[in-house]
Motif scaffolding. Structure first.
Motif, PDB file in Angstrom:
ATOM      1  N   LYS A 166      -5.614 -45.720  -3.813  1.00  0.00           N
ATOM      2  CA  LYS A 166      -4.761 -44.818  -4.671  1.00  0.00           C
ATOM      3  C   LYS A 166      -4.092 -45.336  -5.544  1.00  0.00           C
ATOM      4  CE  LYS A 166      -6.816 -41.262  -2.462  1.00  0.00           C
ATOM      5  NZ  LYS A 166      -8.023 -40.616  -3.135  1.00  0.00           N
ATOM      6  N   THR A 167      -3.922 -46.599  -5.378  1.00  0.00           N
ATOM      7  CA  THR A 167      -2.704 -47.226  -6.322  1.00  0.00           C
ATOM      8  C   THR A 167      -3.482 -48.508  -7.109  1.00  0.00           C
ATOM      9  OG1 THR A 167      -2.311 -48.840  -4.536  1.00  0.00           O
ATOM     10  CG2 THR A 167      -0.883 -46.732  -4.901  1.00  0.00           C
ATOM     11  N   LEU A 168      -4.610 -49.007  -6.608  1.00  0.00           N
ATOM     12  CA  LEU A 168      -4.603 -50.369  -7.333  1.00  0.00           C
ATOM     13  C   LEU A 168      -6.207 -50.549  -7.409  1.00  0.00           C
ATOM     14  CD1 LEU A 168      -3.805 -52.933  -8.338  1.00  0.00           C
ATOM     15  CD2 LEU A 168      -3.892 -54.105  -5.924  1.00  0.00           C
ATOM     16  N   ALA A 192      -8.913 -35.811  -5.562  1.00  0.00           N
ATOM     17  CA  ALA A 192      -8.070 -36.923  -5.581  1.00  0.00           C
ATOM     18  C   ALA A 192      -8.882 -38.215  -6.035  1.00  0.00           C
ATOM     19  CB  ALA A 192      -7.012 -36.806  -4.437  1.00  0.00           C
ATOM     20  N   CYS A 193      -9.741 -38.054  -6.869  1.00  0.00           N
ATOM     21  CA  CYS A 193     -10.529 -39.164  -7.322  1.00  0.00           C
ATOM     22  C   CYS A 193     -10.300 -39.290  -8.762  1.00  0.00           C
ATOM     23  CB  CYS A 193     -11.996 -39.022  -6.961  1.00  0.00           C
ATOM     24  SG  CYS A 193     -12.151 -38.683  -4.992  1.00  0.00           S
ATOM     25  N   CYS A 218      -4.848 -36.714 -11.359  1.00  0.00           N
ATOM     26  CA  CYS A 218      -5.194 -38.304 -11.143  1.00  0.00           C
ATOM     27  C   CYS A 218      -5.661 -38.560 -12.630  1.00  0.00           C
ATOM     28  CB  CYS A 218      -5.753 -39.026 -10.146  1.00  0.00           C
ATOM     29  SG  CYS A 218      -7.184 -38.035  -9.858  1.00  0.00           S
ATOM     30  N   ASN A 219      -6.111 -37.561 -13.368  1.00  0.00           N
ATOM     31  CA  ASN A 219      -6.836 -37.780 -14.682  1.00  0.00           C
ATOM     32  C   ASN A 219      -5.906 -37.358 -15.875  1.00  0.00           C
ATOM     33  OD1 ASN A 219      -9.258 -39.274 -13.931  1.00  0.00           O
ATOM     34  ND2 ASN A 219      -9.737 -37.332 -12.900  1.00  0.00           N
ATOM     35  N   PHE A 274     -17.780 -33.455  -3.521  1.00  0.00           N
ATOM     36  CA  PHE A 274     -18.410 -34.846  -4.005  1.00  0.00           C
ATOM     37  C   PHE A 274     -19.385 -34.992  -4.739  1.00  0.00           C
ATOM     38  CE2 PHE A 274     -15.133 -36.042  -0.269  1.00  0.00           C
ATOM     39  CZ  PHE A 274     -14.409 -37.092  -1.230  1.00  0.00           C
ATOM     40  N   ALA A 275     -20.433 -34.101  -4.457  1.00  0.00           N
ATOM     41  CA  ALA A 275     -21.541 -34.030  -5.275  1.00  0.00           C
ATOM     42  C   ALA A 275     -21.239 -33.879  -6.894  1.00  0.00           C
ATOM     43  CB  ALA A 275     -22.665 -33.166  -4.833  1.00  0.00           C
ATOM     44  N   MET A 276     -20.364 -32.591  -6.961  1.00  0.00           N
ATOM     45  CA  MET A 276     -19.686 -32.276  -8.326  1.00  0.00           C
ATOM     46  C   MET A 276     -18.892 -33.389  -8.844  1.00  0.00           C
ATOM     47  SD  MET A 276     -18.675 -28.360  -7.405  1.00  0.00           S
ATOM     48  CE  MET A 276     -19.638 -27.187  -6.253  1.00  0.00           C
TER      49      MET A 276
END
Length: 482
Positions: free
Chosen positions: A323-325, A121-122, A457-458, A107-109
């Motif tokens: 994850k959707t909105l 998944a962000c 996701c990107n 998460f730091a990365m």
């Protein structure tokens, strides 16, 4: 030449593209083989040349075909599918602290813009996939017209406006829901946390799929619960037939399962398996916590939830809109009949309430309509990203690399040739500013050392293409050195 798929609502070029895509997946056109010429395809299907060109360009954008000089369009290499069962895990458990440490590093990365993240998944904070402007307009109107929302607590179960909309959407999963059975939570993880606290006590054994979502490992450990890794198939999910003896012998006091678009595998359970699972948990009265976080991202319509097959309230459904909105809103929910009162009490005890202002914003967005249109756009974008990513992996990664083939969402599981340790790969890629979470993070017993989860996701732009090429290069070097 395959026929166009019947889909009257789709443009003709998309119908042709879908028909060709299915033919490629079934092996009608093999890797390296040429597609019919544009003129031939136009004549066969009585289409204009421009329509055929648009169909071929669509397949090219998705990573299925490529244009070659003097050869026209040819089928690109396809990544082999991963279709095997992951057996029950060993009794040895990985240290929860080490899992948390690796998650913290990942998460730091994610927060560092110089890093390219291929696993988490962000979505990127600058992503235009979410309806930011429309949500912003609703928020502005609420501040003007209902300013009191920001000066009051929305005690459990939370905003009635939003719970009504959730209840209606649960019908898409086959669940006949009542607003009083829904309690709003701080994301899906709090929903699962509250459900676990409601149905277990320290020392209980909880069965989970293997591999599993990595945050469940430290969560169960923190609650004093024993995690039992259950056999899971890469294509069909939890192996229901193999868990009945554990339930019959009372070796499990609860289950956590992700039947639709499993994280990290991306698979969905067949309907018959869901029916049997619902029957078993009712027969042996073992609570099942159903994680439905990605359920609305399935490509071909929403599949039924296990809770829709529940007879006596032994299934607890958890999800969120993260994850959707609206990822930052952190608004989730838990839907339960049998355990609803206990869950509400726990919500009051641990986090008191959810934001009425944010909940009303989501509720009004859903009331206004357009959410299903938004979901269709998301699914289309994610499907394109995943196809391109798998095509790049087929091009750059070592021979023998395999992947799951999800029907929706944006996650899939990648298995590299056995000698490659993805933890070593992860360490080496950090120097290249690439984050790739190793497979051992998804197992309490430290398994899956040659696997990784890939997140799409990107958009797969040039930076991502270069990233996949670099990962493939390093993986080949590790394979050669081993």
């Amino acid at each position: 030449m395959p026929e166009l798929l019947p889909a009257s609502s789709q443009p003709r070029y998309l119908q042709l593209a879908e028909g060709l895509k299915h033919a490629i997946e079934k092996g009608v056109f093999s890797a390296g083989g040429a597609l019919p010429s544009i003129r031939q395809a136009a004549h066969t299907h009585n289409l204009s040349i421009n329509t055929v060109i648009a169909a071929y360009r669509s397949l090219e954008d998705q990573g299925f075909i490529e244009a070659r000089p003097q050869s026209g369009f040819v089928v690109k290499n396809q990544l082999p599918g991963l279709m095997r069962t992951f057996e029950k895990g060993t009794e040895e458990s990985a240290a929860s602290a080490s899992v948390l440490s690796l998650i913290e590093q990942a998460f730091a990365m994610q927060q560092d813009p110089s890093f390219l993240n291929l696993s988490l998944a962000c979505p990127d904070k600058n992503s235009d996939l979410f309806p930011r402007e429309k949500l912003g307009r609703i928020m502005s109107r609420l501040v003007r017209q209902q300013a009191s929302l920001i000066s009051s607590y929305a005690l459990p179960p939370g905003s009635l406006t939003l719970r009504r909309q959730i209840s209606r959407r649960m019908q898409n999963l086959g669940v006949l829901s009542h607003v009083d059975d829904i309690c709003l939570t701080h994301g899906c993880m709090e929903a699962i946390n509250l459900a676990l606290r409601a149905v277990t006590k320290p020392g209980d054994s909880v069965g989970v799929e293997s591999p599993t979502y990595f945050y469940l490992i430290p969560l169960l450990n923190d609650l004093g619960l024993k995690l039992v890794e259950l056999p899971t198939h890469a294509e069909t999910g939890l192996c229901v037939d193999e868990i009945e003896p554990l339930l019959a012998e009372k070796q499990l006091q609860a289950l956590i399962c992700m039947p639709n678009l499993h994280n990290p595998l991306g698979c969905s359970m067949p309907l018959e398996a869901k029916k049997k699972l619902a029957k078993l948990v009712n027969q042996y009265q073992v609570p099942l916590i159903e994680d439905g976080l990605y359920a609305e991202l399935q490509s071909h319509g929403t599949l039924p939830a296990v809770q829709s097959l529940d007879e006596n309230g032994w299934v607890i459904f958890c999800s969120s809109f993260s994850k959707t909105l609206a990822p930052d809103f952190r608004i989730g929910w838990v839907h339960s009949t049998r355990f609803n009162r206990k869950i509400r009490q726990l919500k009051s005890l641990y986090s008191i309430a959810e934001s009425q202002f944010l909940s009303e914003t989501l509720g009004q967005f859903l009331e206004a309509g357009g959410y299903d249109y938004h979901l269709r756009k998301l699914r289309k974008n994610y499907a394109k990203n995943m196809n391109v990513a798998q095509a790049l992996i087929a091009d750059y990664f070592p021979e023998g690399t395999k992947a799951t083939k999800p029907e929706g969402g944006y996650l899939f599981w990648l298995e590299l040739p056995d000698p490659i340790d993805t933890y070593v790969l992860y360490q080496q890629l950090v120097r290249d500013k690439i984050s790739l979470i190793p497979g051992r993070l998804y197992s309490a017993s430290g398994r899956f050392s040659n696997a990784v989860r890939i997140s799409c996701c990107n958009p797969v732009d040039e930076r991502y293409r270069a990233g996949f090429a670099r990962v493939g290069e390093k993986a080949r070097e590790l394979l050669a050195s081993s």
